[in-house]
Design a protein around this motif. Structure first.
Motif, PDB file in Angstrom:
ATOM      1  N   GLU A  97       0.853  -1.206   0.000  1.00  0.00           N
ATOM      2  CA  GLU A  97       0.000   0.000   0.000  1.00  0.00           C
ATOM      3  C   GLU A  97       0.887   1.254   0.000  1.00  0.00           C
ATOM      4  O   GLU A  97       0.579   2.246  -0.667  1.00  0.00           O
ATOM      5  N   ALA A  98       2.008   1.192   0.735  1.00  0.00           N
ATOM      6  CA  ALA A  98       2.932   2.332   0.742  1.00  0.00           C
ATOM      7  C   ALA A  98       3.450   2.567  -0.674  1.00  0.00           C
ATOM      8  O   ALA A  98       3.490   3.704  -1.159  1.00  0.00           O
ATOM      9  N   GLY A  99       3.803   1.482  -1.363  1.00  0.00           N
ATOM     10  CA  GLY A  99       4.295   1.597  -2.740  1.00  0.00           C
ATOM     11  C   GLY A  99       3.242   2.237  -3.640  1.00  0.00           C
ATOM     12  O   GLY A  99       3.549   3.113  -4.446  1.00  0.00           O
ATOM     13  N   HIS A 100       1.974   1.819  -3.466  1.00  0.00           N
ATOM     14  CA  HIS A 100       0.905   2.388  -4.305  1.00  0.00           C
ATOM     15  C   HIS A 100       0.811   3.898  -4.074  1.00  0.00           C
ATOM     16  O   HIS A 100       0.672   4.674  -5.021  1.00  0.00           O
ATOM     17  N   GLY A 101       0.893   4.283  -2.802  1.00  0.00           N
ATOM     18  CA  GLY A 101       0.828   5.717  -2.492  1.00  0.00           C
ATOM     19  C   GLY A 101       1.958   6.456  -3.194  1.00  0.00           C
ATOM     20  O   GLY A 101       1.740   7.520  -3.785  1.00  0.00           O
ATOM     21  N   LEU A 102       3.154   5.874  -3.184  1.00  0.00           N
ATOM     22  CA  LEU A 102       4.295   6.571  -3.785  1.00  0.00           C
ATOM     23  C   LEU A 102       4.154   6.700  -5.311  1.00  0.00           C
ATOM     24  O   LEU A 102       4.438   7.749  -5.878  1.00  0.00           O
ATOM     25  N   TYR A 103       3.678   5.614  -5.991  1.00  0.00           N
ATOM     26  CA  TYR A 103       3.480   5.768  -7.453  1.00  0.00           C
ATOM     27  C   TYR A 103       2.489   6.887  -7.719  1.00  0.00           C
ATOM     28  O   TYR A 103       2.605   7.629  -8.668  1.00  0.00           O
ATOM     29  N   LEU A 104       1.437   6.902  -6.882  1.00  0.00           N
ATOM     30  CA  LEU A 104       0.352   7.847  -7.156  1.00  0.00           C
ATOM     31  C   LEU A 104       0.784   9.287  -6.880  1.00  0.00           C
ATOM     32  O   LEU A 104       0.433  10.189  -7.637  1.00  0.00           O
ATOM     33  N   TYR A 105       1.564   9.505  -5.820  1.00  0.00           N
ATOM     34  CA  TYR A 105       2.086  10.868  -5.604  1.00  0.00           C
ATOM     35  C   TYR A 105       2.961  11.260  -6.798  1.00  0.00           C
ATOM     36  O   TYR A 105       2.932  12.393  -7.249  1.00  0.00           O
ATOM     37  N   SER A 106       3.744  10.306  -7.309  1.00  0.00           N
ATOM     38  CA  SER A 106       4.577  10.628  -8.486  1.00  0.00           C
ATOM     39  C   SER A 106       3.695  10.986  -9.680  1.00  0.00           C
ATOM     40  O   SER A 106       4.019  11.889 -10.448  1.00  0.00           O
ATOM     41  N   ALA A 107       2.581  10.268  -9.834  1.00  0.00           N
ATOM     42  CA  ALA A 107       1.676  10.572 -10.960  1.00  0.00           C
ATOM     43  C   ALA A 107       1.123  11.993 -10.833  1.00  0.00           C
ATOM     44  O   ALA A 107       0.981  12.699 -11.834  1.00  0.00           O
ATOM     45  N   THR A 108       0.854  12.449  -9.598  1.00  0.00           N
ATOM     46  CA  THR A 108       0.349  13.837  -9.464  1.00  0.00           C
ATOM     47  C   THR A 108       1.448  14.833  -9.836  1.00  0.00           C
ATOM     48  O   THR A 108       1.160  15.888 -10.389  1.00  0.00           O
ATOM     49  N   GLU A 109       2.708  14.455  -9.558  1.00  0.00           N
ATOM     50  CA  GLU A 109       3.811  15.370  -9.911  1.00  0.00           C
ATOM     51  C   GLU A 109       3.928  15.539 -11.433  1.00  0.00           C
ATOM     52  O   GLU A 109       4.319  16.594 -11.911  1.00  0.00           O
ATOM     53  N   THR A 110       3.581  14.482 -12.189  1.00  0.00           N
ATOM     54  CA  THR A 110       3.663  14.608 -13.652  1.00  0.00           C
ATOM     55  C   THR A 110       2.649  15.629 -14.166  1.00  0.00           C
ATOM     56  O   THR A 110       2.718  16.064 -15.306  1.00  0.00           O
ATOM     57  N   LEU A 111       1.672  15.984 -13.306  1.00  0.00           N
ATOM     58  CA  LEU A 111       0.658  16.974 -13.696  1.00  0.00           C
ATOM     59  C   LEU A 111       0.999  18.356 -13.150  1.00  0.00           C
ATOM     60  O   LEU A 111       0.208  19.290 -13.252  1.00  0.00           O
TER      61      LEU A 111
END
Ligand code: FAQ
Length: 315
Positions: free
Chosen positions: A78-92
């Motif tokens: 779940e921690a890993g999922h959070g980190l991918y998703l925060y990275s995805a927001t950074e791409t925006l």
């Protein structure tokens, strides 16, 4: 009024969406599309991170080594999922620090489900089976989301969530087939987590302010009610198979439609939890805030180390 250039860009953008061509970070996109994605993906990221807390509560009390290792791995996923998703927001273009501060100040939302307490070991089974089950139902269509980085992140997330769902169902199956006390514990967990799991899909379609536009942009592929119905249809037979009872006296299979009809969700409870008045909202946000404060010295040390190394290199 929009100028000609913007209207043309919007037309081309929608054309791409309609042809199922992915939108990538450097492509032109309407500001509302960008903001909708930042909102949804950051809420999703926060849910993964806050979602570690109810299960983290049971790691030290798992009944045996195997269960402990599995639960530990799940919470780390779940921690890993959070980190991918925060990275995805950074791409925006979102600022990660600000995104996290918004969670800590209570400004940002995260899934209502994680504001309920985990009071017995059976809750680990119920979360895996129902909460991860609902998450998969919602997230598999997100693998086809129009925004490339979010869609690609979801592929791996869904593979891991599907292992989580199975481990939860296995816990429930074992408890339900165990002693009368164990079966009662499993039933009690189902009773407490059933309705909050249905609430995870969000408000009824009539009340959902973002669905119509998000479906047009192919961020969402289904409405909240469509996914909730799919979840009910899949989960009810699973409960029957392990001898547990769904806590809904209005639940009925409709042979004509091929779907289960179910009782009214308590929307007052849902909105209260979303507004911050659920049983554990304060505890959850406090825990995240404290984790950031406690990690301050690690970030300081890492920055000092990086600065020292950069100095050495430039010398
Ligand atoms: N809780 O117009 P809609 C997981 C808000 S991950 C709190 O329908 P939308 C993994 C909504 O944000 C679980 N707030 O909105 C795991 C909006 O507020 P805003 C999370 C909710 O975005 C498992 C307002 O109500 N999954 O479980 C909720 O079109 C085990 C109006 O709603 C995702 O985030 C709610 N339940 O549809 C981790 C998936 N529902 O921003 C650990 C991605 C709605 O206007 C252990 N997200 N709201 O102020 C989505 O698919 C969508 O955002 C929905 C909501 C379907 C959640």
């Amino acid at each position: 009024m929009k100028d000609f250039d913007t209207a043309e860009l919007e037309r081309k953008f929608q054309e791409k969406i309609d042809k199922d061509i992915k939108i990538e970070p450097k492509d032109w996109m309407p500001d509302d599309y960008r903001q909708t994605l930042i909102r949804q993906i950051s809420q999703h990221a926060h849910s993964e991170i806050v979602g570690m807390l109810p299960e983290g509560n049971w790691i030290t009390r798992a009944p045996n080594l195997r269960r402990k290792a599995v639960l530990l791995a799940k919470v780390q996923d779940e921690a890993g999922h959070g980190l991918y998703l925060y990275s995805a927001t950074e791409t925006l273009g979102a600022d990660r620090e600000q995104t996290i501060d918004d969670l800590h100040s209570g400004k940002a939302k995260y899934s209502s489900i994680f504001n309920y307490p985990t009071v017995s070991w059976a809750d680990m089974g119920a979360i895996g089976w129902l909460v991860d089950g609902a998450a998969i139902m919602n997230q598999v269509p997100l693998c086809r989301c129009s925004y490339g980085p979010y869609a690609r992140a979801m592929v791996r997330v869904c593979k891991e969530e599907s292992f989580h769902q199975r481990q939860g169902f296995e816990i429930m199956m074992q408890l339900a087939g165990g002693t009368p006390e164990q079966k009662a514990m499993a039933q009690d967990a189902l009773n407490r987590f059933w309705w909050p799991s249905l609430m995870m899909f969000g408000p009824n379609d009539a009340e959902s302010k973002h669905t119509a536009q998000s479906v047009k942009w192919k961020i969402k592929r289904h409405t909240n009610d469509e996914l909730r119905q799919q979840f009910v249809d899949v989960t009810v037979p699973q409960a029957e198979m392990i001898g547990l009872t769904i806590p809904d006296k209005d639940l009925k299979f409709n042979a004509e439609t091929g779907h289960y009809s179910y009782g009214e969700i308590d929307w007052t409870e849902f909105w209260e939890v979303v507004k911050g008045n659920g049983p554990c909202n304060k505890e959850r946000v406090d825990a995240r805030r404290k984790a950031k404060e406690n990690g301050e010295w690690v970030r300081e040390a890492a920055n000092a180390f990086a600065a020292k190394r950069a100095l050495k290199k430039s010398a």
